[in-house]
Design a protein around this motif. Structure first.
Motif, PDB file in Angstrom:
ATOM      1  N   GLY A  31       0.783  -1.223   0.000  1.00 45.69           N
ATOM      2  CA  GLY A  31       0.000   0.000   0.000  1.00 45.69           C
ATOM      3  C   GLY A  31       0.814   1.272   0.000  1.00 45.69           C
ATOM      4  N   ALA A 101     -15.309   3.779  -0.574  1.00 48.32           N
ATOM      5  CA  ALA A 101     -14.299   4.533   0.167  1.00 48.32           C
ATOM      6  C   ALA A 101     -14.982   5.790   0.682  1.00 48.32           C
ATOM      7  N   LEU A 126     -11.938  -1.304  -2.466  1.00 47.19           N
ATOM      8  CA  LEU A 126     -11.275  -0.081  -1.998  1.00 47.19           C
ATOM      9  C   LEU A 126     -10.851  -0.200  -0.535  1.00 47.19           C
ATOM     10  N   PHE A 129      -8.276   2.170   1.286  1.00 43.44           N
ATOM     11  CA  PHE A 129      -7.991   3.280   0.372  1.00 43.44           C
ATOM     12  C   PHE A 129      -7.750   4.554   1.161  1.00 43.44           C
ATOM     13  N   LYS A 130      -6.621   5.194   0.881  1.00 43.80           N
ATOM     14  CA  LYS A 130      -6.287   6.487   1.474  1.00 43.80           C
ATOM     15  C   LYS A 130      -5.775   7.375   0.365  1.00 43.80           C
ATOM     16  N   SER A 150      -2.948   5.390  -1.575  1.00 47.41           N
ATOM     17  CA  SER A 150      -2.490   4.042  -1.251  1.00 47.41           C
ATOM     18  C   SER A 150      -3.734   3.187  -1.073  1.00 47.41           C
ATOM     19  N   ILE A 151      -3.562   1.889  -1.254  1.00 48.23           N
ATOM     20  CA  ILE A 151      -4.683   0.970  -1.121  1.00 48.23           C
ATOM     21  C   ILE A 151      -4.154  -0.361  -0.595  1.00 48.23           C
ATOM     22  N   ASP A 152      -4.880  -0.954   0.339  1.00 48.72           N
ATOM     23  CA  ASP A 152      -4.473  -2.221   0.936  1.00 48.72           C
ATOM     24  C   ASP A 152      -5.413  -3.356   0.550  1.00 48.72           C
ATOM     25  N   SER A 153      -6.053  -3.259  -0.599  1.00 50.13           N
ATOM     26  CA  SER A 153      -6.992  -4.283  -1.026  1.00 50.13           C
ATOM     27  C   SER A 153      -6.258  -5.525  -1.522  1.00 50.13           C
ATOM     28  N   LEU A 158      -1.895  -1.080  -6.170  1.00 50.66           N
ATOM     29  CA  LEU A 158      -1.853   0.282  -6.668  1.00 50.66           C
ATOM     30  C   LEU A 158      -0.835   0.329  -7.790  1.00 50.66           C
TER      31      LEU A 158
END
Length: 161
Positions: A31, A101, A126, A129-130, A150-153, A158
């Motif tokens: 992320g 998000a 999402l 998602f930040k 950034s995304i932690d999916s 990303l």
């Protein structure tokens, strides 16, 4: 012996940095922030009865945002006598099984349109998602976001594709 010590003193810090630096694919999976670009269209969607208005993402370098609906929930909206936006925002994505998000946007309409949006989390595609983005427009219909995200999916990494 002195030459070996000199060699270690000179190369040691570089070797340490090379070992500790994350490789790019690992950074994407964790992320790490990347550039974010979004082009969206607002105010032209045909709404179902009782449906809240939304903007549609036309283009983005973040795949889960492509085609997403962006809904603004107020309390403050742009109007003829109130040229400012202060609104909670939800992004609704259909990519990767869907996701949402949430965040907040602030904007001004005078003297020129300029705003900022910040997103602090999400779910589904999402998840995690930040983003922080600057908001601009040329004509009030097509809007642009530029910033970092950034995304932690587990469904998406990303990328800058």
């Amino acid at each position: 012996m002195r030459s070996i010590r000199k060699l270690m003193a000179v190369t040691g810090p570089f070797l340490a940095l090379a070992i500790l630096a994350p490789n790019p694919s690992q950074a994407e999976e964790e992320g790490t922030s990347r550039k974010l670009t979004v082009t969206k269209e607002c105010g032209t969607a045909a709404l179902a009865p009782g449906e809240l208005g939304y903007c549609t993402v036309l283009e983005s370098n973040l795949r889960p945002l492509r085609g997403a609906k962006i809904r603004y929930f107020g309390p403050g909206f742009f109007t003829a006598d109130h040229p400012f936006l202060d609104s909670r925002v939800v992004i609704e994505s259909t990519q990767g099984g869907g996701g949402t998000a949430f965040g907040h946007c602030l904007g001004r309409g005078v003297p020129d349109v300029l705003g900022a949006c910040q997103f602090t989390g999400g779910s589904g595609s999402l998840q995690g998602f930040k983003a922080d983005a600057t908001v601009t427009t040329v004509d009030g219909t097509i809007w642009y976001w530029e910033g970092v995200a950034s995304i932690d999916s587990p469904r998406f990494r990303l990328t800058t594709e």
